[in-house]
Design an enzyme around this catalytic site. Structure first.
Site: not given
Length: 412
Positions: A28, A118-119
């Site tokens: 993350d 983003d993860e």
């Protein structure tokens, strides 16, 4: 405790449990939008940064230390942190950074399940002989993201997806935390109940009213007690998570079942022209994404949120699957027109458009008569906007209007 490459600027979480059986990584990026801004402008490094001039889209950890949070109004954020640097969002930069990070993920393991831009979850099971232990792979992953993309990333490693995500949350920012199978409950049970997936403010409030603030307290309750307290679905769900019962495997993300976008209007005044402009802008955005993904769809969905925060959904199913802007816009406008009496009574704070019942464009036979001119126009406009920006060509109804942000998304 894992010894990491501190020389590369990587912080290692001190509360680390090691096991070769913990093979699921949750990676993350830290304060993603704000980190990209700090990466690209050295003057912002180490300073509180707020991305978004009206609503906070992201805040650096320096700003979060003052209580600034995502989705907070910009005025409140500035009052909490008057010396913060406020920057407008640069969605294209965030999209490029996301693509670069996911390339690092794909270079690490073939089994990557993206959750957002983003993860992601990564499964590194069976890679020990060729690439090292999960701890070594996670450490190398963080180094590669920092060196190749210039961004800090936190990684949690555990036996289950749920616990890997919890571990990364505990290790933030810029940390690495590995939870061994024989230490899972020792790690999990002291944590706040808010760490459990599905525990938002409402559920947390119900638990707190009964003096339940820690995961271990949830685990000590019979499932029947949680069901009576929270309902069948939530009670069973939290009972399982409190015992780290999560059998879901990491799997490559399936293609989307729908493609959509939405625009929050706030609680200000609105007009019929405002709603129509929102619908036009959203349909333009959605159909452009559909064509880029080579998808066509049949069901057009209008989503509305009212001034009292209740919601309504209206839909229309077309006779043929399409990605034509004009066809989908016509259906969306009809749905919006039919909803106007309800909006006038209840107010409007959000408009959303999505298209579902999606198919691969190449697998659908086009219906007669073929509208070649319209298809060619859509594709030509897509090409211009791809090369020169989404606002390079716009409809007259949208000139001078704020169309909101177009958030970057994972590829379909």
């Amino acid at each position: 405790m894992i010894i990491g490459p501190r020389a590369a600027g990587i912080k290692v979480c001190e509360h680390t449990f090691v096991s070769r059986q913990a093979t699921i990584l949750h990676a993350d990026l830290d304060a993603f939008f704000a980190s990209v801004e700090q990466r690209d402008d050295p003057r912002l490094r180490g300073r509180p940064v707020i991305v978004g001039t009206g609503v906070v889209l992201a805040a650096s950890y320096e700003a979060k230390a003052y209580g600034v949070r995502t989705a907070m109004g910009a005025r409140l954020a500035r009052s909490l942190c008057p010396h913060a640097v406020v920057v407008p969002p640069r969605m294209s930069a965030y999209s490029e950074a996301s693509k670069a990070v996911f390339q690092v993920f794909d270079d690490t393991t073939p089994l990557v399940e993206g959750l957002s831009i983003d993860e992601a979850f990564l499964d590194v099971r069976g890679m020990e002989r060729s690439f090292g232990s999960p701890v070594e792979i996670a450490t190398r992953l963080r180094c590669n993201v920092l060196e190749r993309v210039g961004l800090p990333i936190t990684v949690g490693v555990a036996r289950t997806k749920f616990l890997a995500k919890v571990a990364s949350g505990v290790a933030k920012p810029d940390g690495l935390l590995v939870v061994a199978p024989d230490r899972e409950l020792e790690f999990l049970h002291p944590l706040e109940v808010e760490r459990l997936w599905g525990v938002g403010p409402v559920t947390a409030g119900k638990l707190h009213e009964r003096g339940i603030t820690r995961v271990g307290q949830v685990a000590s309750l019979p499932e029947s007690a949680l069901v009576g307290m929270l309902g069948r679905a939530s009670g069973r769900h939290l009972h399982a998570l409190a015992h780290n019962l999560d059998p879901r495997p990491v799997q490559r993300r399936k293609r989307r079942g729908s493609i959509g976008s939405q625009r929050a209007r706030g609680r200000g005044r609105w007009s019929v022209a405002d709603v129509d402009a929102d619908v036009v802008a959203l349909v333009d955005r959605v159909t452009r994404r559909m064509r880029a993904a080579k998808r066509v769809g049949r069901t057009v969905v209008l989503r509305l949120r009212f001034a009292d925060y209740t919601r309504a959904t209206r839909s229309h199913t077309l006779p043929q699957a399409t990605a034509s802007t004009e066809t989908i816009l016509s259906a969306a406008r009809a749905l919006a027109a039919a909803s106007l009496p309800m909006l006038e009574q209840r107010g409007l704070t959000l408009v959303g458009i999505s298209v579902s019942n999606l198919y691969d464009a190449d697998a659908v036979q086009l219906a007669l008569p073929l509208h070649g001119d319209q298809d060619a126009l859509d594709l030509a406009l897509d090409d211009v906007r791809r090369r020169f920006g989404s606002t390079s060509v716009t409809r007259a109804v949208l000139v001078g209007r704020d169309r909101g942000f177009e958030m970057p998304m994972l590829p379909d």
